[in-house]
Design an enzyme around this catalytic site. Sequence first.
Site, PDB file in Angstrom:
ATOM      1  N   GLY A 138       0.634  -1.210  -0.130  1.00  0.00           N
ATOM      2  CA  GLY A 138      -0.073   0.157   0.088  1.00  0.00           C
ATOM      3  C   GLY A 138       0.981   0.885  -0.145  1.00  0.00           C
TER       4      GLY A 138
ATOM      5  N   GLU B 113      12.089  -4.101  -4.505  1.00  0.00           N
ATOM      6  CA  GLU B 113      11.191  -4.498  -5.203  1.00  0.00           C
ATOM      7  C   GLU B 113      11.923  -4.631  -6.947  1.00  0.00           C
ATOM      8  OE1 GLU B 113       8.354  -1.485  -5.494  1.00  0.00           O
ATOM      9  OE2 GLU B 113       6.387  -2.828  -6.855  1.00  0.00           O
TER      10      GLU B 113
HETATM   11  C1  LIG Z   1       0.452  -3.640 -12.625  1.00  0.00           C
HETATM   12  C2  LIG Z   1       0.860  -2.200 -11.465  1.00  0.00           C
HETATM   13  C3  LIG Z   1       1.141  -2.532 -10.227  1.00  0.00           C
HETATM   14  C4  LIG Z   1       1.363  -1.823  -9.808  1.00  0.00           C
HETATM   15  N1  LIG Z   1       1.400  -2.107  -8.462  1.00  0.00           N
HETATM   16  C5  LIG Z   1       1.396  -1.660  -6.913  1.00  0.00           C
HETATM   17  C6  LIG Z   1       1.114  -2.104  -5.767  1.00  0.00           C
HETATM   18  O1  LIG Z   1       0.754  -3.023  -6.011  1.00  0.00           O
HETATM   19  N2  LIG Z   1       1.319  -1.251  -5.209  1.00  0.00           N
HETATM   20  C7  LIG Z   1       1.415   0.161  -4.765  1.00  0.00           C
HETATM   21  O2  LIG Z   1       1.575   1.195  -3.612  1.00  0.00           O
HETATM   22  N3  LIG Z   1       1.013   0.890  -6.460  1.00  0.00           N
HETATM   23  C8  LIG Z   1       1.259  -0.016  -7.128  1.00  0.00           C
HETATM   24  N4  LIG Z   1       1.318   0.034  -8.736  1.00  0.00           N
HETATM   25  C9  LIG Z   1       1.629   1.953  -9.189  1.00  0.00           C
HETATM   26  C10 LIG Z   1       3.140   2.742  -9.325  1.00  0.00           C
HETATM   27  O3  LIG Z   1       4.085   2.342  -8.697  1.00  0.00           O
HETATM   28  C11 LIG Z   1       2.509   3.478 -10.255  1.00  0.00           C
HETATM   29  O4  LIG Z   1       1.972   3.696 -10.933  1.00  0.00           O
HETATM   30  C12 LIG Z   1       3.189   4.685 -10.337  1.00  0.00           C
HETATM   31  O5  LIG Z   1       5.242   4.674  -9.746  1.00  0.00           O
HETATM   32  C13 LIG Z   1       3.386   5.197 -11.550  1.00  0.00           C
HETATM   33  O6  LIG Z   1       2.597   6.639 -10.086  1.00  0.00           O
HETATM   34  P1  LIG Z   1       1.180   7.301 -11.168  1.00  0.00           P
HETATM   35  O7  LIG Z   1       0.651   6.173 -11.785  1.00  0.00           O
HETATM   36  O8  LIG Z   1       0.870   7.871 -10.140  1.00  0.00           O
HETATM   37  O9  LIG Z   1       1.846   8.150 -12.519  1.00  0.00           O
HETATM   38  P2  LIG Z   1       2.080   8.972 -12.587  1.00  0.00           P
HETATM   39  O10 LIG Z   1       3.069   9.553 -11.461  1.00  0.00           O
HETATM   40  O11 LIG Z   1       1.277  10.802 -12.347  1.00  0.00           O
HETATM   41  O12 LIG Z   1       2.936   9.640 -13.472  1.00  0.00           O
HETATM   42  C14 LIG Z   1       2.819   9.692 -15.283  1.00  0.00           C
HETATM   43  C15 LIG Z   1       3.992   9.584 -16.106  1.00  0.00           C
HETATM   44  O13 LIG Z   1       4.504  11.235 -15.466  1.00  0.00           O
HETATM   45  C16 LIG Z   1       6.162  10.978 -15.321  1.00  0.00           C
HETATM   46  N5  LIG Z   1       6.099  12.027 -14.532  1.00  0.00           N
HETATM   47  C17 LIG Z   1       5.922  11.995 -13.387  1.00  0.00           C
HETATM   48  N6  LIG Z   1       6.920  12.633 -12.915  1.00  0.00           N
HETATM   49  C18 LIG Z   1       7.786  12.721 -13.097  1.00  0.00           C
HETATM   50  C19 LIG Z   1       9.407  13.753 -12.787  1.00  0.00           C
HETATM   51  N7  LIG Z   1       9.670  14.356 -12.339  1.00  0.00           N
HETATM   52  N8  LIG Z   1      10.366  13.784 -14.111  1.00  0.00           N
HETATM   53  C20 LIG Z   1       9.640  13.020 -15.845  1.00  0.00           C
HETATM   54  N9  LIG Z   1       8.499  12.476 -15.280  1.00  0.00           N
HETATM   55  C21 LIG Z   1       7.934  12.572 -14.389  1.00  0.00           C
HETATM   56  C22 LIG Z   1       5.847   9.615 -15.002  1.00  0.00           C
HETATM   57  O14 LIG Z   1       7.058   9.105 -15.486  1.00  0.00           O
HETATM   58  C23 LIG Z   1       5.146   8.871 -16.613  1.00  0.00           C
HETATM   59  O15 LIG Z   1       4.986   8.259 -17.185  1.00  0.00           O
HETATM   60  C24 LIG Z   1       1.309  -0.094  -9.534  1.00  0.00           C
HETATM   61  C25 LIG Z   1       0.780   0.311 -10.776  1.00  0.00           C
HETATM   62  C26 LIG Z   1       0.513  -1.425 -12.385  1.00  0.00           C
HETATM   63  C27 LIG Z   1       0.868  -0.464 -13.663  1.00  0.00           C
END
Ligand SMILES: Cc1cc2nc3c(=O)[nH]c(=O)nc-3n(C[C@H](O)[C@H](O)[C@H](O)COP(=O)(O)OP(=O)(O)OC[C@H]3O[C@@H](n4cnc5c(N)ncnc54)[C@H](O)[C@@H]3O)c2cc1C
Length: 400
Positions: A136, A252
């Site tokens: 989480g 991870e």
């Molecule tokens: C299949 C799957 C399983 C997952 N499982 C888990 C889980 O079990 N537990 C959990 O806690 N999370 C989980 N996640 C979440 C995952 O860790 C996040 O999706 C990931 O960290 C990206 O965050 P976000 O989706 O909020 O995207 P955002 O942070 O909103 O990013 C959107 C885009 O903007 C880019 N971006 C953002 N900030 C910057 C920056 N400073 N510089 C350059 N580019 C940037 C990102 O690279 C991305 O391309 C999972 C995700 C997926 C897809």
Amino acid sequence: MSTSAAPDAEAVDDFRREVRAWLGANFPPSLKGHPALLSGHDELHGPPEDHARWKAAIAGKGWGVPTWPVEYGGAGLSDEQADVIAGEMERIGAFQPIMSMGLMMLGPTLLEFGNKEQKRRHLPPIARSEMQWCQGFSEPGAGSDLASLRLRCEDRGDHWLLNGQKIWTSYAHHSDWCFLLARTDTSVKHRGISFLLVDMETPGIDVRPIELINGISHFCEVFFSDVRVPKENLVGEVNGGWTIGKRLLQHERTGLSRLRGAKAHVLDLVPIARRYQETDADGRLADGDLRGRLAEHLMTDHAYRLTLERRRDEGEAGTKPTTPVSTLKNIGAAMGQQRGELAVELVGLNSLGWAGDGYSAEELELTSQWLHSKCYSIYGGSHEIQNNITARHELGLPSD
Ligand SMILES: Cc1cc2nc3c(=O)[nH]c(=O)nc-3n(C[C@H](O)[C@H](O)[C@H](O)COP(=O)(O)OP(=O)(O)OC[C@H]3O[C@@H](n4cnc5c(N)ncnc54)[C@H](O)[C@@H]3O)c2cc1C
């Protein structure tokens, strides 16, 4: 990493013989070629009773986590011995039946930061794959910028009180426990976060699955309303969770890059190419361009695996690893996505199925894996974020 001393070459050979004999007697041949599993709820291929027997046998030896101490369910072996087990399994097409987010991420983190009681209570069930854990961390508005998380955690004297939301929590609907980051101080960002262990049966937790592009719902939104968490479930210090969370993320990324390799069993491109593509008189793929790209992929994949091994050897030798985890995570994700693309290209129109007649089970699985591969560059920290980490920490470039 193991704390056991590396055995000498003769002892390794003896151990290899022992492992070989044990696997020969205990690995059910019906499970040969099965991919490694990430959770206890992946679809099983092969007789369920053989899966159960295989898992029990490995758990009994402590070989699911061979380098963990025996008192916590491991076998107390060296990294080298663990490699022998993995290598011997690969040689006969066996797979590691004990693999979970608890094992890959929480286990090594608790070994480092947990107190004795937390380790004694939580590690053995993880080592035997009896408890499923979910992670989480992410929240709406706190993915890449994880330290913006807002799940509120108040000190109520004899317990912690949680209120707020998590998202993208993989397997939350099948998990017994969740390790999470919560906000214990709203006046500071990184130093106001704590690391907690939460029983998913606690009243006030509401789990709602989200459907993915490949039709599978493996992850969920999780809502917390006045959830009471016992005081002893805090890992480390209050407001000290960021350091622990960051270490967990390293585990991870390392685990994900290894898993990518294990999943390669499913998309073994050469037999797929032989089955679906024309070959010339010498048995080579007739399409020279495709043949070249396939060969290049397989060579890069091989180099990537060797790099993973070299990095591990460097770690064991106590030298600074030359390839950072973030780089490996990105390359592993790119390799996995490329493998999916190539598989679809090799299979051609038969890879366009979604369900029903006209497509074999293997073809439908392949399409599903190709769609799933899209998320490799997002989870565990997105591609861009890994590049930012490499730029700052490895190349010494200024942050954005
Ligand atoms: C299949 C799957 C399983 C997952 N499982 C888990 C889980 O079990 N537990 C959990 O806690 N999370 C989980 N996640 C979440 C995952 O860790 C996040 O999706 C990931 O960290 C990206 O965050 P976000 O989706 O909020 O995207 P955002 O942070 O909103 O990013 C959107 C885009 O903007 C880019 N971006 C953002 N900030 C910057 C920056 N400073 N510089 C350059 N580019 C940037 C990102 O690279 C991305 O391309 C999972 C995700 C997926 C897809």
